[in-house]
Structures are given as structure tokens and as C-alpha cells.
Design a protein around this motif. Sequence first.
Motif, short mmCIF file in Angstrom:
data_model
loop_
_atom_site.label_atom_id
_atom_site.label_comp_id
_atom_site.label_asym_id
_atom_site.label_seq_id
_atom_site.Cartn_x
_atom_site.Cartn_y
_atom_site.Cartn_z
N HIS A 1 -4.23 3.19 4.08
CA HIS A 1 -4.39 4.54 2.92
C HIS A 1 -5.75 5.30 3.44
O HIS A 1 -5.92 5.08 3.69
CB HIS A 1 -4.44 4.30 1.66
N ARG B 1 -1.22 2.89 -3.03
CA ARG B 1 -1.43 4.29 -2.68
C ARG B 1 -3.09 4.45 -2.51
O ARG B 1 -3.62 6.24 -2.93
CB ARG B 1 -0.51 5.83 -3.73
N GLN C 1 0.56 -1.44 -0.82
CA GLN C 1 -0.14 0.23 -0.06
C GLN C 1 0.83 1.40 0.09
O GLN C 1 1.00 2.02 -1.09
CB GLN C 1 -1.34 -0.24 1.04
N ASN C 2 1.57 1.14 0.84
CA ASN C 2 2.35 2.54 1.28
C ASN C 2 3.88 2.26 2.33
O ASN C 2 3.59 1.73 2.27
CB ASN C 2 2.06 3.61 1.81
N SER C 3 3.97 3.57 2.47
CA SER C 3 5.49 3.31 3.43
C SER C 3 5.57 2.68 4.35
O SER C 3 6.46 2.36 5.16
CB SER C 3 6.30 4.35 3.22
N ARG D 1 3.49 0.63 -5.29
CA ARG D 1 2.45 1.08 -4.02
C ARG D 1 1.03 0.90 -4.97
O ARG D 1 1.27 2.35 -5.45
CB ARG D 1 2.94 1.92 -3.32
#
Length: 242
Positions: free
Chosen positions: A183, A152, A74-76, A150
Motif C-alpha cells: 500500500h 488498503r 491489500q489492494n488490487s 482489502r
Amino acid sequence: MLAILRFFLMTLALVLICIVSIFYCLIRPFHRDNVYHTAKYLGKVPKLLGVTIEVRMPESVKNIGPVVYVANHQNSYDLFTMSNAVQPGTVSVGKKSLKWIPFFGQMYWLTGNILIDRNNTNKAMSTIAITAEKIKSKGLSIWLFPEGTRSRGRGLLPLKTGAFRTAIQSQVPIVPICGSNQHGTIKLNRWNNGKIIIEFLDPIYISEESRDSLRHTANAVHSLMNEKIKELSEEAKAFQDN
């Protein structure tokens, strides 16, 4: 003020964990459990962000042995949240360029993760063979983010077939790992950011298949994961609302 403090603590924690892991790995470089032990500490960082992590694993996955894990990316924050699901004897596959990131890159390499050149198709294909051989010869499990990037907030992106080819060549099952939506749900200036639920699905055994049927299998796994992610996200949101 809370957001600034959390960002500082999160960054400091990441650097310290990387440094400690580097020194630990110098004692036993590329050991099969280096990633697992480092992930245990990375998995504690969400507490600084006001996030509770719940990991669910069915009996069919416990003590299963070498597998190819496929997880949504998904993201960091995945670095900290998904780390809670990393199992012993597991390494991941990442971009070769990661090793140039100060502290993190050296940690990523020394823990025994596999680095690939995504800009070179021939090398990427040979990496599948090398990865499959490591699974068979060393009894390792491989963690992959088959979306390739990702998401996002765009939902589960289409899955690339590399993970499935790796599973076929190494003759091990695919185990999907689904993480609920994070997110826009983790806000550094909010004290309580609720819960992220990570769930392992039952193993999927695939045999030698043609290119078309392999794509069909990838799409079927995508559907399973997408449905579970939506279910977990609704449950996590209800937890937050309460």
C-alpha cells in the motif's frame, strides 16, 4: 507519462491474459491447474510496474498436498503480486458478482474458482460444505482472503472463521501466506518500485473445535501473520531504501 504508459500496459496485459485463458479453459474447462497456469502469467505483470517479487516457501509446505491457504488482501495489485505464490491444484473462492466483469469474470469462472453469494448467509455456509467436499474429492487446495475485504493500508484486518471451518470439515491444514506491504509503495510514475516479499508459513493443523476456540485459533493465526507481515515489510522497505 510513465504512470499513464504503465496503466495502459497493465490493463492491456490483463485483458490479453484473460482472453487467452478463456480460450485455453474452453479446451479443458474447470481443470484443477487452470488457475495455476493463468496465475503464472498474471504474476509477470509486476515487472511492468518496476516491482520484483520474491516468494519464500519452507520445506514443510512443499508438496504438502491439499490445504487451505489464507493470505492477506491489500489492494488490487494482489491480483498480480500474490499470483506468483499460487500453487498447482489451487482454486480460490470469490464473490458471485465477479463473473459479470468483462473478460476477467469469465476467466475467473472458467478456470474453476468457486463463486459464492456473500449476501446470503445460508448459501455462504453451504459453500463451506461444498468447498470442503471439493478439497476431499478432487484433492484441491483452496486460496482464501479471510479478512473478507482489502485492507488498503489499515494493516491485517481481523480474520473471519470461514477458512478455518473449511479446513476442519475437509480435514486439511491451514497454510498462512504473508505478503509485505504494498500500500503506497507501488507508484506508477516511479521507475523502480522495489520488492514485494511473499512468504508461506508452516502448516497449522486444527481439529474439531467449538465456536469460541475456533475464534481463538483465528486470532492466533492473525497474530502470527501480522508479525510476519511487519517483518517482511521492514525488510522490503530496507531493500527499497538501498
